[in-house]
Design a protein around this motif. Structure first.
Motif, short mmCIF file in Angstrom:
data_model
loop_
_atom_site.label_atom_id
_atom_site.label_comp_id
_atom_site.label_asym_id
_atom_site.label_seq_id
_atom_site.Cartn_x
_atom_site.Cartn_y
_atom_site.Cartn_z
N GLY A 30 0.76 -1.24 0.00
CA GLY A 30 0.00 0.00 0.00
C GLY A 30 0.79 1.28 0.00
N ALA A 31 2.12 1.24 0.15
CA ALA A 31 2.91 2.47 0.12
C ALA A 31 2.86 3.06 -1.28
CB ALA A 31 4.35 2.19 0.53
N ARG A 32 2.75 4.38 -1.35
CA ARG A 32 2.68 5.05 -2.65
C ARG A 32 3.59 6.27 -2.73
NH1 ARG A 32 -3.50 5.50 -4.94
NH2 ARG A 32 -3.93 3.25 -5.13
N ARG A 33 3.69 6.99 -1.64
CA ARG A 33 4.40 8.27 -1.68
C ARG A 33 5.81 8.12 -1.12
NH1 ARG A 33 -0.66 12.26 0.19
NH2 ARG A 33 -2.05 11.54 -1.49
N TYR A 34 6.66 9.04 -1.52
CA TYR A 34 8.05 9.03 -1.09
C TYR A 34 8.14 8.90 0.43
CZ TYR A 34 12.96 10.42 -0.85
OH TYR A 34 14.32 10.45 -0.60
N GLY A 35 7.32 9.68 1.13
CA GLY A 35 7.35 9.66 2.58
C GLY A 35 6.94 8.32 3.16
N ASP A 36 6.03 7.60 2.48
CA ASP A 36 5.63 6.27 2.94
C ASP A 36 6.83 5.33 2.97
OD1 ASP A 36 3.00 7.18 3.01
OD2 ASP A 36 2.53 6.38 1.01
N PHE A 37 7.58 5.30 1.85
CA PHE A 37 8.75 4.42 1.77
C PHE A 37 9.82 4.84 2.76
CE2 PHE A 37 6.93 4.30 -2.60
CZ PHE A 37 6.60 2.95 -2.63
N HIS A 38 10.03 6.14 2.89
CA HIS A 38 11.08 6.63 3.79
C HIS A 38 10.75 6.31 5.25
CE1 HIS A 38 13.66 9.54 5.93
NE2 HIS A 38 14.46 9.38 4.89
N ASP A 39 9.48 6.42 5.61
CA ASP A 39 9.08 6.15 6.99
C ASP A 39 9.14 4.67 7.34
OD1 ASP A 39 8.65 8.85 7.30
OD2 ASP A 39 6.46 8.72 7.09
N GLU A 40 8.89 3.80 6.35
CA GLU A 40 8.79 2.37 6.62
C GLU A 40 10.10 1.61 6.43
OE1 GLU A 40 5.54 0.57 4.54
OE2 GLU A 40 4.19 2.25 4.93
N LEU A 41 11.09 2.24 5.78
CA LEU A 41 12.35 1.56 5.51
C LEU A 41 13.52 2.37 6.04
CD1 LEU A 41 11.67 0.56 1.78
CD2 LEU A 41 11.62 -0.97 3.76
N PRO A 42 14.56 1.71 6.57
CA PRO A 42 15.75 2.41 7.06
C PRO A 42 16.68 2.77 5.92
CG PRO A 42 16.02 0.07 7.40
CD PRO A 42 14.63 0.25 6.82
N VAL A 43 16.21 3.63 5.02
CA VAL A 43 16.92 3.93 3.79
C VAL A 43 17.25 5.42 3.72
CG1 VAL A 43 14.71 4.22 2.56
CG2 VAL A 43 16.79 3.71 1.26
N SER A 44 18.41 5.75 3.18
CA SER A 44 18.80 7.15 3.03
C SER A 44 18.03 7.79 1.89
CB SER A 44 20.31 7.25 2.76
OG SER A 44 20.62 6.72 1.48
N ASN A 45 17.96 9.10 1.89
CA ASN A 45 17.25 9.82 0.83
C ASN A 45 17.87 9.53 -0.54
OD1 ASN A 45 15.34 11.10 2.49
ND2 ASN A 45 16.78 12.72 3.02
N SER A 46 19.20 9.50 -0.59
CA SER A 46 19.87 9.30 -1.88
C SER A 46 19.58 7.91 -2.45
CB SER A 46 21.37 9.51 -1.74
OG SER A 46 21.93 8.59 -0.81
N VAL A 47 19.62 6.87 -1.59
CA VAL A 47 19.35 5.51 -2.06
C VAL A 47 17.89 5.37 -2.47
CG1 VAL A 47 19.22 3.09 -1.34
CG2 VAL A 47 21.22 4.47 -0.76
N LEU A 48 16.98 5.90 -1.68
CA LEU A 48 15.56 5.80 -2.01
C LEU A 48 15.25 6.51 -3.32
CD1 LEU A 48 12.67 4.98 -1.37
CD2 LEU A 48 12.48 7.00 0.10
N SER A 49 15.78 7.70 -3.50
CA SER A 49 15.55 8.44 -4.74
C SER A 49 16.09 7.68 -5.94
CB SER A 49 16.20 9.83 -4.66
OG SER A 49 15.60 10.60 -3.64
N ALA A 50 17.28 7.10 -5.78
CA ALA A 50 17.88 6.36 -6.89
C ALA A 50 17.06 5.13 -7.23
CB ALA A 50 19.31 5.96 -6.53
#
Length: 294
Positions: A30-50
């Motif tokens: 159900g995650a859709r937005r950038y903030g959803d993924f960032h809040d639920e995963l221990p991932v840096s902004n650069s890795v998530l964006s990539a």
């Protein structure tokens, strides 16, 4: 000129990355937005964006703007990524059966059609017969060969120091399958490779990489080292459903002009093997939308 990567290589390049699997996992939950993924995963902004950019480029997610002032986008599943449900369902079932160290117990799977709690069963699509790895023969197709199965990717495996098990629904699968070399080594074990030098030579991987993955597999009880030979255990062989569903997905979405990378044959009926997942309670074929977490 180097041979073009085949469907297996493209699958490993796309799915043999832990962050990619985790992001797709969260998107299916159900995650859709950038903030959803960032809040639920221990991932840096650069890795998530990539990863979101690469998933969009590879048509596993589609980016859709839902707000213009300020601009905001969401990431939606595509037919290509939605069709990964057999692989992810197989992972879910394997973790339920063999892995006890989840931060929270995995929910059971309920089949909406019959109402029963079930486990998925792999059957031959041609003859509707249950199969295991012992019932299927594999040989290279026109685009096969280990040299064409190695992904051309620079994605790096996530460091164990940053692992946060509470953020992972399938922690052991992610540590084994969520890595391109681990995935390739597991496939090699299923087709009969068993010695360290065979894995190294066939996969063209550095010795340290092979040693690390073999240590991981034996530590998790997926392989057993007996006098220098690495054999699949019952737990390892139970990953058969994950692998054949992943291979089928790859050859559906990334067909090579010269033909398939691997050809599987069901020895029981002699037909080309394509997997179908069925409910072990009512024996009806499963659909992704019919599977509920309870």
């Amino acid at each position: 000129m180097a041979p073009a990567p085949n469907a297996v290589a493209q699958m490993l390049g796309l799915l043999g990355d832990e962050w990619t699997l985790l992001i797709l996992q969260r998107a299916m939950l159900g995650a859709r937005r950038y903030g959803d993924f960032h809040d639920e995963l221990p991932v840096s902004n650069s890795v998530l964006s990539a990863r979101l950019a690469s998933l969009t480029h590879d048509e596993l997610l589609v980016r859709r703007e839902y707000q213009t002032r300020p601009p905001r986008s969401e990431y939606l599943l595509t037919p290509r990524s939605r069709s990964l449900w057999p692989m992810l369902t197989s992972i879910w079932a394997w973790e339920q059966r063999f892995v006890d160290d989840h931060p929270q117990p995995l929910p059971a799977m309920q089949h909406r059609m019959c109402g029963a709690v079930f486990a998925p069963q792999v059957e031959c699509r041609a003859c509707d017969t249950p199969v295991s790895d012992k019932d299927v023969l594999a040989h290279w197709g026109p685009s096969g060969g280990w040299d064409r199965c190695i992904p051309a990717t620079t994605t790096r495996r996530r460091s164990g120091a940053r692992r946060t098990p509470a953020a992972e629904l399938f922690p052991q699968t992610m540590s084994v399958v969520g890595d391109r070399w681990g995935f390739a080594l597991l496939v090699a074990a299923f087709v009969g490779l068993s010695r360290f030098t065979d894995f190294q030579n066939q996969l063209s991987a550095p010795p340290g990489t092979i040693a690390d993955r073999l240590t991981l597999f034996t530590g998790e009880g997926i392989l057993l080292n007996s006098e220098g030979r690495y054999r699949l255990t019952e737990k390892g062989r139970a990953l058969f459903g994950v692998l054949v569903c992943a291979l089928t997905w790859a050859q559906r979405w990334f067909p090579a002009p010269d033909g398939p990378a691997a050809i599987l044959t069901h020895t029981g009926c002699g037909q080309r093997f394509l997997p179908a997942l069925t409910c072990d309670q009512c024996r009806n074929r499963l659909r992704g939308a019919q599977i509920l977490a309870v």
